[in-house]
Design an enzyme around this catalytic site. Structure first.
Site, mmCIF file in Angstrom:
data_model
loop_
_atom_site.group_PDB
_atom_site.id
_atom_site.type_symbol
_atom_site.label_atom_id
_atom_site.label_comp_id
_atom_site.label_asym_id
_atom_site.label_seq_id
_atom_site.Cartn_x
_atom_site.Cartn_y
_atom_site.Cartn_z
ATOM 1 N N TYR A 49 46.765 17.031 40.876
ATOM 2 C CA TYR A 49 47.590 17.883 40.271
ATOM 3 C C TYR A 49 47.374 19.118 39.325
ATOM 4 O O TYR A 49 47.916 19.969 39.056
ATOM 5 C CB TYR A 49 48.838 17.069 39.686
ATOM 6 C CG TYR A 49 49.571 16.141 40.800
ATOM 7 C CD1 TYR A 49 49.358 15.854 42.186
ATOM 8 C CD2 TYR A 49 50.454 15.142 39.884
ATOM 9 C CE1 TYR A 49 49.794 15.275 42.865
ATOM 10 C CE2 TYR A 49 50.882 13.976 40.937
ATOM 11 C CZ TYR A 49 50.610 14.029 42.242
ATOM 12 O OH TYR A 49 51.288 13.250 43.024
ATOM 13 N N HIS A 107 44.670 7.815 45.799
ATOM 14 C CA HIS A 107 45.632 8.671 46.209
ATOM 15 C C HIS A 107 45.741 8.660 47.650
ATOM 16 O O HIS A 107 47.170 8.833 48.074
ATOM 17 C CB HIS A 107 45.256 10.060 45.608
ATOM 18 C CG HIS A 107 46.240 11.126 45.355
ATOM 19 N ND1 HIS A 107 46.402 12.150 44.616
ATOM 20 C CD2 HIS A 107 47.618 11.324 46.069
ATOM 21 C CE1 HIS A 107 47.655 12.710 44.730
ATOM 22 N NE2 HIS A 107 48.264 12.305 45.639
#
Length: 281
Positions: A49, A107
């Site tokens: 991110y 992730h």
């Protein structure tokens, strides 16, 4: 009243988190600070991110003690492996300005190259997370976007069952097989994109139920996740909507309405699938 889920290892986690992915195009810190002002203490970020520093700064400048926050980050799919995962963890902690994380996740189960061997990489990565957990650098460990066959690879070859599996989940895209499989193992499912995309917000059934319960469509989606035992991670850049998204504990969706939501045809899917190239919708 504080609403929480309890993970398999006894750690309590706030029942609604704030998703920080694309919190704002170029104003992450202000958006995250506003979320904290609105009452969010569970903040979900990731190396990918590119906003861990903004999250950390917002937390430090909030005046709220670090121990009142539940901070999650994730190791990205092109950093899988034992040593690289340990390095990525330390880098995330440095950027967040903390010496521990509350939750650390893998992730995605596969690297960017979907033809590459992923099973050994996942096991090596998970063993790094197990060591971080055993050394108390992280309070809980888990995965993201893992389907049953990805989870089975870990269950067969490692010693700690993931405590969390973060999946895309919303009315119109429930991933029932993956959710049921995870929940049977005592894995807490978290919902990324719990509100879905525009088609979910414009779905007539959801609009009808929002009117019936006198709440927003987003509140219906978040409450739906909670009643499915799934922890939602809504995103918003509006303080008003942030507040609404936390205000979901004063009503219950009736059984017949839940069943209608559960049996919607597929809609609002992001196009992401861990074993496939992204579908451009």
């Amino acid at each position: 009243m504080r609403h929480t889920f309890t993970l398999a290892n006894g750690v309590e986690i706030p029942a609604v988190g704030f998703g920080t992915y694309k919190a704002a195009a170029d104003n992450d810190e202000a958006i995250i600070s506003e979320a904290i002002r609105q009452g969010y203490r569970h903040l979900d970020t990731a190396a990918f991110y590119f906003n861990e520093e903004a999250v950390g700064k917002a937390v430090r400048e909030s005046g709220v003690p670090r121990e009142e926050f539940f901070l999650t980050s994730k190791v990205w799919r092109d950093r899988l492996g034992y040593d690289s995962t340990l390095r990525e963890f330390e880098e995330s902690c440095k950027k967040l300005g903390t010496d521990y994380l509350d939750l650390y996740l893998i992730h995605w189960p596969r690297p960017d190259d979907l033809t590459a061997e992923w099973k050994d990489l996942d096991v090596e990565t998970w063993k790094a997370l197990e060591d971080l957990y055993k050394s108390k650098k992280v309070r809980a460990i888990g995965v993201s976007n893992f389907l049953p066959h990805h989870l089975n690879n870990l269950l067969e070859r490692t010693s700690i069952i993931p405590m969390v599996n973060q999946l895309e989940f919303h009315p119109g895209y429930m991933q029932k097989a993956a959710v049921d499989f995870s929940q049977r193992l005592g894995i807490q499912v978290e919902a990324w994109s719990p509100i879905g995309r525009a088609r979910v917000l414009q779905e007539p059934l959801l609009m009808e139920l929002a009117e019936k319960y006198q709440v927003s469509v987003a509140q219906i989606c978040i409450r739906f996740a909670l009643q499915c035992g799934v922890l939602p991670l809504p995103k918003s850049s509006s303080g008003e909507r942030m507040c609404q998204n936390l205000d979901v504990f004063g009503f219950n969706i009736e059984d017949d309405d839940m069943h209608q939501l559960m049996t919607l045809p597929q809609l609002g899917w992001s196009g992401e699938h861990p074993d496939r190239e992204r579908v451009k919708l």
